[in-house]
Design a protein around this motif. Structure first.
Motif, short mmCIF file in Angstrom:
data_model
loop_
_atom_site.label_atom_id
_atom_site.label_comp_id
_atom_site.label_asym_id
_atom_site.label_seq_id
_atom_site.Cartn_x
_atom_site.Cartn_y
_atom_site.Cartn_z
N UNK A 48 0.84 -1.21 0.00
CA UNK A 48 0.00 0.00 0.00
C UNK A 48 0.87 1.25 0.00
N UNK A 49 1.91 1.24 0.82
CA UNK A 49 2.81 2.39 0.88
C UNK A 49 3.52 2.60 -0.46
N UNK A 50 3.94 1.50 -1.10
CA UNK A 50 4.60 1.62 -2.39
C UNK A 50 3.63 2.16 -3.44
N UNK A 51 2.37 1.69 -3.42
CA UNK A 51 1.37 2.17 -4.37
C UNK A 51 1.09 3.65 -4.13
N UNK A 52 1.01 4.06 -2.87
CA UNK A 52 0.77 5.47 -2.54
C UNK A 52 1.95 6.33 -3.00
N UNK A 53 3.17 5.84 -2.79
CA UNK A 53 4.35 6.59 -3.22
C UNK A 53 4.38 6.72 -4.74
N UNK A 91 3.61 10.11 -9.53
CA UNK A 91 2.95 10.39 -10.81
C UNK A 91 2.25 11.74 -10.79
N UNK A 92 1.57 12.06 -9.68
CA UNK A 92 0.90 13.35 -9.56
C UNK A 92 1.91 14.50 -9.62
N UNK A 93 3.06 14.32 -8.95
CA UNK A 93 4.10 15.36 -8.98
C UNK A 93 4.66 15.52 -10.39
N UNK A 94 4.84 14.41 -11.10
CA UNK A 94 5.35 14.49 -12.47
C UNK A 94 4.36 15.23 -13.36
N UNK A 95 3.06 14.94 -13.21
CA UNK A 95 2.04 15.64 -13.99
C UNK A 95 2.02 17.13 -13.66
#
Length: 171
Positions: free
Chosen positions: A106-111, A116-120
């Motif tokens: 879960x932590x890896x998926x959240x990271x 991805x959001x930061x890259x966008x």
């Protein structure tokens, strides 16, 4: 037909008897304790009022000194091949490992989602900064729904805002 009714009624009445506590003992305060599990080892044998099966020949003593080895049992020969209890439930250990693995996943998926959001955000901020830096007239819609053209002060404020987004998200 009446016999069947009486048998069913008898079973229904006898049903709660199977759920009664199987152990009964007096705790250190003298209160009666009813349970389906054995009493703790610190309860003396004389305080156990009701038990499952016959009383044991000798209850093991609790060794509070952890550094000293336990005394050998009377008449017991040393058997190195005898399995020693580890005190750890294998199922519980497996469930704990599985829960930890799920939490890490879960932590890896959240990271990954945050990255991805930061890259966008980085891509959008760089595009906006390029548009502002081009010198072309830029307009936007204000809170009242009216279109307004950015003046020099608003353009500088927008450049500063976009630069902070780039600094925080584009690493």
């Amino acid at each position: 037909m009446k016999i069947v009714h009486w048998l069913v009624l008898g079973c229904v009445v006898a049903l709660p008897l199977s759920a009664s506590a199987q152990w009964q003992w007096l705790d250190k305060n003298g209160k009666k304790v009813f349970s389906d599990q054995a009493p703790p080892p610190d309860v003396p044998e004389k305080n156990i009022l009701r038990r499952i099966g016959p009383p044991p020949k000798a209850r093991p003593t609790v060794n509070l000194n952890v550094d000293a080895p336990p005394p050998p049992a009377e008449g017991a020969a040393e058997t190195p091949a005898a399995p020693k209890p580890t005190g750890v439930d294998k199922e519980l250990e497996e469930k704990t490992k599985k829960a930890e693995a799920d939490e890490k996943a879960k932590q890896a998926a959240e990271a990954t989602r945050i990255a991805k959001a930061k890259a966008d955000n980085c891509v959008l901020a760089r595009q906006g900064k390029a548009t502002i830096d081009s010198g072309a007239r830029v307009g936007r819609v204000n809170a009242q729904g009216e279109r307004e053209i950015l003046d020099d002060a608003a353009r500088a404020a927008e450049q500063a805002r976009l630069q902070t987004v780039i600094n925080s998200d584009c690493k």
